[in-house]
Write an enzyme that holds these catalytic residues in place. Structure first.
Site, PDB file in Angstrom:
ATOM      1  N   ASN A 103       0.830  -1.208   0.000  1.00 54.07           N
ATOM      2  CA  ASN A 103       0.000   0.000   0.000  1.00 54.07           C
ATOM      3  C   ASN A 103       0.864   1.257   0.000  1.00 54.07           C
ATOM      4  OD1 ASN A 103      -2.058  -1.788   0.159  1.00 54.07           O
ATOM      5  ND2 ASN A 103      -2.461  -1.503   2.333  1.00 54.07           N
ATOM      6  N   HIS A 120       5.948  -0.745  -2.689  1.00 55.08           N
ATOM      7  CA  HIS A 120       5.428  -0.057  -3.876  1.00 55.08           C
ATOM      8  C   HIS A 120       5.485   1.466  -3.738  1.00 55.08           C
ATOM      9  CE1 HIS A 120       2.971  -3.845  -5.255  1.00 55.08           C
ATOM     10  NE2 HIS A 120       4.269  -3.965  -5.427  1.00 55.08           N
ATOM     11  N   THR A 187      -4.681  -9.071   0.427  1.00 51.39           N
ATOM     12  CA  THR A 187      -4.103  -8.920  -0.917  1.00 51.39           C
ATOM     13  C   THR A 187      -4.608 -10.039  -1.818  1.00 51.39           C
ATOM     14  OG1 THR A 187      -2.048  -8.826  -2.206  1.00 51.39           O
ATOM     15  CG2 THR A 187      -1.925  -9.991  -0.114  1.00 51.39           C
TER      16      THR A 187
HETATM   17  N1  APR Z   1     -10.643  -7.311   4.669  1.00 52.90           N
HETATM   18  C1  APR Z   1      -9.784  -8.206   4.129  1.00 52.90           C
HETATM   19  N2  APR Z   1      -9.569  -8.324   2.810  1.00 52.90           N
HETATM   20  C2  APR Z   1     -10.260  -7.498   2.001  1.00 52.90           C
HETATM   21  C3  APR Z   1     -11.171  -6.535   2.484  1.00 52.90           C
HETATM   22  C4  APR Z   1     -11.354  -6.459   3.897  1.00 52.90           C
HETATM   23  N3  APR Z   1     -12.188  -5.592   4.462  1.00 52.90           N
HETATM   24  N4  APR Z   1     -11.691  -5.877   1.422  1.00 52.90           N
HETATM   25  C5  APR Z   1     -11.143  -6.398   0.334  1.00 52.90           C
HETATM   26  N5  APR Z   1     -10.273  -7.386   0.666  1.00 52.90           N
HETATM   27  C6  APR Z   1      -9.438  -8.218  -0.193  1.00 52.90           C
HETATM   28  C7  APR Z   1     -10.061  -8.511  -1.544  1.00 52.90           C
HETATM   29  O1  APR Z   1     -10.895  -9.664  -1.464  1.00 52.90           O
HETATM   30  C8  APR Z   1      -8.826  -8.748  -2.407  1.00 52.90           C
HETATM   31  O2  APR Z   1      -8.458 -10.118  -2.395  1.00 52.90           O
HETATM   32  O3  APR Z   1      -8.258  -7.523  -0.463  1.00 52.90           O
HETATM   33  C9  APR Z   1      -7.737  -7.916  -1.721  1.00 52.90           C
HETATM   34  C10 APR Z   1      -7.358  -6.660  -2.461  1.00 52.90           C
HETATM   35  O4  APR Z   1      -6.763  -7.024  -3.673  1.00 52.90           O
HETATM   36  P1  APR Z   1      -6.234  -5.952  -4.728  1.00 52.90           P
HETATM   37  O5  APR Z   1      -7.274  -4.905  -4.944  1.00 52.90           O
HETATM   38  O6  APR Z   1      -5.741  -6.695  -5.899  1.00 52.90           O
HETATM   39  O7  APR Z   1      -5.036  -5.231  -3.948  1.00 52.90           O
HETATM   40  P2  APR Z   1      -3.547  -5.695  -3.762  1.00 52.90           P
HETATM   41  O8  APR Z   1      -3.452  -7.176  -3.654  1.00 52.90           O
HETATM   42  O9  APR Z   1      -2.982  -4.889  -2.657  1.00 52.90           O
HETATM   43  O10 APR Z   1      -2.887  -5.233  -5.123  1.00 52.90           O
HETATM   44  C11 APR Z   1      -1.508  -5.422  -5.312  1.00 52.90           C
HETATM   45  O11 APR Z   1      -1.518  -4.268  -7.391  1.00 52.90           O
HETATM   46  O12 APR Z   1      -2.380  -2.505  -8.643  1.00 52.90           O
HETATM   47  C12 APR Z   1      -1.283  -2.978  -7.943  1.00 52.90           C
HETATM   48  O13 APR Z   1       0.448  -1.744  -6.998  1.00 52.90           O
HETATM   49  C13 APR Z   1      -0.894  -2.081  -6.817  1.00 52.90           C
HETATM   50  O14 APR Z   1      -0.108  -2.616  -4.598  1.00 52.90           O
HETATM   51  C14 APR Z   1      -1.075  -2.934  -5.588  1.00 52.90           C
HETATM   52  C15 APR Z   1      -0.913  -4.328  -6.138  1.00 52.90           C
END
Ligand code: APR
Length: 245
Positions: A103, A120, A187
């Site tokens: 994040n 990141h 994630t």
């Molecule tokens: N509690 C737990 N998990 C949650 C919640 C919550 N309240 N809300 C959403 N999630 C989960 C979703 O189900 C999903 O699996 O968090 C995850 C978020 O996934 P992404 O949106 O893909 O985010 P992330 O994994 O951090 O993305 C990785 O991708 O776009 C790039 O650089 C950006 O750092 C980012 C990277």
């Protein structure tokens, strides 16, 4: 050490090194949108437009305005119980906890965590394309302010875009290899190299735990997976751990 180790209650007397990887899901309950919504857009934009060097070169104004809006929005959100719980865990185990976050928000720090690796990058930092210096930045960049280091008007958001190298990879792999426990929170497991950390942990005999709203893409690689909201799961896990240390 396994997840179920027993020991002196509330007495941190033996080493247990923990790496927690966090993603957008940990900040979701604070009101920061996640990336992979059902429409595949990030706040209305295709990821190539706002999160690649090519997107920046094609339309720097759009990209600056996008991150300026994200930076301003940060001022309106607060850490949630999941960030608070990780800060509480750090108070108990000190440097034996490393939070590696994908994040770019500062919610871990605002909750009180000190050992945070922003792989990141950070919204509250600007990177000069002319001299390579980094500067704490809480204002807008769309007005093309001068770099405090060299004076050139080439500051860009200090975030890692697709196609760029995440920060501190050596330090992260070392921490994972030396850990007893690797925990992934909020994630999707869709973006490498972070998505591969669980494999690295397993290869070094590290216990692995997933805490996510739903099964991530890599859920099968974890020794244990719990599904639900980070604001509930993370405090419960931290409480559990603290009674075992
Ligand atoms: N509690 C737990 N998990 C949650 C919640 C919550 N309240 N809300 C959403 N999630 C989960 C979703 O189900 C999903 O699996 O968090 C995850 C978020 O996934 P992404 O949106 O893909 O985010 P992330 O994994 O951090 O993305 C990785 O991708 O776009 C790039 O650089 C950006 O750092 C980012 C990277």
């Amino acid at each position: 050490m396994g997840l179920g180790g027993s020991g002196p209650t509330h007495n941190y007397s033996r080493p247990m090194r923990i790496v927690v990887l966090t993603g957008a899901g940990i900040s979701a309950e604070s009101g920061v949108p996640t990336f992979r919504d059902s429409d595949g857009l990030w706040e209305g934009h295709h990821v190539e437009e706002v999160a690649t060097p090519e997107g920046y070169d094609a339309d720097p104004v759009l990209v600056h305005e996008f991150y300026d809006a994200r930076r301003r929005a940060l001022q309106k959100v607060e850490p949630n119980p999941a960030h608070d719980a990780l800060a509480r865990l750090e108070q108990a185990v000190g440097e034996d906890l490393v939070v590696v976050t994908q994040n770019i928000d500062d919610l871990h720090e605002r909750a009180g965590s000190h050992h945070v690796v922003h792989m990141h990058g950070e919204l509250l930092s600007a990177l000069c394309r002319a001299c390579g210096s980094r500067h704490c930045w809480d204002g807008d960049l769309s007005g093309r302010p001068a770099c405090p280091g060299c004076g050139v008007r080439e500051l860009r958001p200090d975030v890692v875009w697709f196609g760029e190298m995440p920060h501190e990879m050596e330090r992260i792999y070392r921490a994972i290899d030396d850990a007893d426990l690797f925990v992934s929170v909020g994630t999707s497991g869709a973006v490498y190299p972070a998505a591969g950390f669980v494999i690295e942990a397993r290869a070094h005999g590290v216990q692995t735990l997933e805490l996510n709203l739903e099964p991530s893409e890599g859920t099968a690689f974890f020794d244990e997976a719990r599904h639900g909201r980070a604001g509930v799961l993370v405090p419960a896990w931290v409480n559990e751990l603290l009674t075992r240390l």
